[in-house]
Scaffold this motif. Structure first.
Motif, PDB file in Angstrom:
ATOM      1  N   SER A  73       0.868  -1.198  -0.420  1.00 30.01           N
ATOM      2  CA  SER A  73      -0.390  -0.144  -0.520  1.00 30.01           C
ATOM      3  C   SER A  73       0.981   1.185   0.044  1.00 30.01           C
ATOM      4  O   SER A  73       2.070   1.299  -0.168  1.00 30.01           O
ATOM      5  N   GLU A  74       0.500   2.880  -0.465  1.00 28.74           N
ATOM      6  CA  GLU A  74       0.811   3.563  -0.091  1.00 28.74           C
ATOM      7  C   GLU A  74       1.922   4.033   1.074  1.00 28.74           C
ATOM      8  O   GLU A  74       2.844   4.319   0.920  1.00 28.74           O
ATOM      9  N   GLN A  75       0.928   3.609   2.948  1.00 28.98           N
ATOM     10  CA  GLN A  75       1.468   3.770   4.240  1.00 28.98           C
ATOM     11  C   GLN A  75       2.623   2.852   3.789  1.00 28.98           C
ATOM     12  O   GLN A  75       3.370   3.302   4.197  1.00 28.98           O
ATOM     13  N   LEU A  77       4.122   1.736   1.505  1.00 28.46           N
ATOM     14  CA  LEU A  77       5.581   2.005   0.702  1.00 28.46           C
ATOM     15  C   LEU A  77       6.106   3.732   1.546  1.00 28.46           C
ATOM     16  O   LEU A  77       7.274   3.353   1.379  1.00 28.46           O
ATOM     17  N   ASP A  78       5.887   4.205   1.852  1.00 31.52           N
ATOM     18  CA  ASP A  78       6.227   5.112   2.371  1.00 31.52           C
ATOM     19  C   ASP A  78       6.975   5.112   4.011  1.00 31.52           C
ATOM     20  O   ASP A  78       7.807   5.432   3.980  1.00 31.52           O
ATOM     21  N   ARG A 109       7.559   1.878  -8.465  1.00 29.03           N
ATOM     22  CA  ARG A 109       7.555   2.147  -7.164  1.00 29.03           C
ATOM     23  C   ARG A 109       9.777   1.203  -6.891  1.00 29.03           C
ATOM     24  O   ARG A 109       9.999   1.854  -5.640  1.00 29.03           O
ATOM     25  N   SER A 112      11.468   4.192  -7.460  1.00 27.63           N
ATOM     26  CA  SER A 112      11.035   4.931  -7.336  1.00 27.63           C
ATOM     27  C   SER A 112      12.294   4.771  -5.994  1.00 27.63           C
ATOM     28  O   SER A 112      13.014   5.382  -4.710  1.00 27.63           O
TER      29      SER A 112
END
Length: 210
Positions: A73-75, A77-78, A109, A112
């Motif tokens: 999820s984006e969370q 990944l952060d 991703r 990144s």
């Protein structure tokens, strides 16, 4: 030692005692994780610092926020990005991570994270063994210039069972990216594997344990 038996051995460890012992037994580099019973998660900052204070060989750090699949999820990944930034303040050799999307490399991703982790070494881990087309995945990862190597058993349960695919991966990589075989590699089978694959580095939980 004959040239055809020259290779680097990376030992996978999850605590300080294992790290010290692996170096004593001849490991050339460490991959440091927590929870190897879950196939490896991100180790604590304190553990990484302790290992660095007690070994002289290079240490690669796993970045994996949870067990299970490699679609984050984006969370999550952060969280991975925050961990990379924090560990870059230590004298580590580099990072180990992998991100997938629907059984393919998540190129955006992955790139990144790789750009964030640069200029440290970067290993794309065994998440690659779960992709739909492993040869295509090698080509895609070779195009991300920051990625140093790929950790893989050739999509099989062990390096020995995946040896045919591993050879194809090495041929496809053509020296642009290192293919690092893994999967039940031990002192008693590494030379035979190397004679067939001639990889420059190998990885294992028991790679230096006799």
């Amino acid at each position: 030692m004959p040239d055809f038996l020259m290779y680097l051995r990376e030992a996978c460890v999850e605590n300080l005692a294992e790290a010290i012992q692996a170096e004593k037994q001849g490991a050339d580099r460490l991959e440091l994780c927590s929870r190897l019973d879950l196939d490896g998660l991100t180790p604590s900052f304190n553990l990484v610092r302790q290992v660095l204070d007690n070994v002289s060989i290079p240490v690669m750090v796993m970045i994996r926020p949870r067990a299970g699949d490699f679609e984050y999820s984006e969370q999550e990944l952060d969280e991975m990005k925050r961990e990379i930034v924090a560990f870059k303040n230590l004298n580590i050799a580099g990072f180990v991570f992998g991100v997938l999307s629907s059984q393919h490399i998540d190129i955006g991703r992955t790139r990144s994270l790789a750009e964030l982790a640069s200029p440290f070494e970067i290993c794309f881990h065994k998440a690659i063994d779960e992709v739909e087309d492993i040869i295509e995945a090698v080509e895609q990862l070779a195009d991300i210039k920051q990625i140093t190597r790929i950790l893989t058993s050739g999509g099989a349960s062990t390096a020995e069972k995946g040896i045919g695919t591993l050879q194809q991966m090495i041929d496809t990589a053509s020296g642009k990216i290192s293919i690092m075989p893994a999967g039940k590699i031990r002192p008693e089978n590494i030379d035979l594997l190397h004679q067939k694959l001639n990889a420059i580095e190998y990885h294992g939980r028991s790679i230096v344990v006799k």
